[in-house]
Design an enzyme around this catalytic site. Structure first.
Site, short mmCIF file in Angstrom:
data_model
loop_
_atom_site.label_atom_id
_atom_site.label_comp_id
_atom_site.label_asym_id
_atom_site.label_seq_id
_atom_site.Cartn_x
_atom_site.Cartn_y
_atom_site.Cartn_z
CG HIS A 134 0.95 -10.74 0.53
ND1 HIS A 134 0.32 -9.95 1.48
CD2 HIS A 134 2.23 -10.32 0.50
CE1 HIS A 134 1.19 -9.09 1.99
NE2 HIS A 134 2.36 -9.31 1.42
CG HIS B 282 6.81 -11.76 0.45
ND1 HIS B 282 7.08 -10.62 -0.28
CD2 HIS B 282 5.96 -11.39 1.45
CE1 HIS B 282 6.44 -9.59 0.27
NE2 HIS B 282 5.75 -10.04 1.31
#
Length: 137
Positions: free
Chosen positions: A99, A101
């Site tokens: 992932h 940010h």
């Protein structure tokens, strides 16, 4: 293998605030909100982190991260964004699922501090450079 929190979000087992979704990528508001609009862009297929993710998937995630960053500046009046990912716990990765940010930044001390320290001067930069270059071949 037990599902991580992102796999559960992707499968609809945990609710989320979905900003974007396609066949390969999902983007959600981070429940922790380091700054207003802090978003996570997540590969739908499980990969441990950035270093283990196939290039085509990584490129799709980064494309969505770029678009979200642009939207944060326009709609939230952010003055900049940090785009970052952590690989392995020693680097701050807490969920072992790739992932990115996207953290909008605001004027007047928005509360998020990203610091870097200078090295102690004892590093052999030519040797480090050659080691990394040799491994990349």
């Amino acid at each position: 293998m037990e599902k991580d929190v992102f796999c559960k979000i992707i499968d609809g087992e945990i609710p989320s605030y979905r900003i974007y979704e396609d066949d390969d990528v999902i983007a959600i508001l981070d429940i922790s909100q380091v700054t207003k609009g802090h978003t996570l862009v997540i590969s739908k297929k499980h990969y441990e982190n950035f270093l283990a993710t196939p290039k085509d998937v990584m490129h799709k995630v980064m494309d969505v991260a770029q678009r979200i960053g642009q939207a944060q500046i326009t709609t939230l009046n952010a003055k900049g964004v940090n785009i970052l990912t952590n690989c392995y716990p020693e680097a701050g990765q807490t969920v072992m699922h790739f992932h990115v940010h996207v953290i909008p930044r605001y004027e007047n001390n928005d509360g998020f501090i990203l610091t870097m320290k200078e090295n102690d001067g004892d590093l052999n930069l030519p040797s480090i450079c050659e080691s990394i270059r040799r491994e990349m071949k």
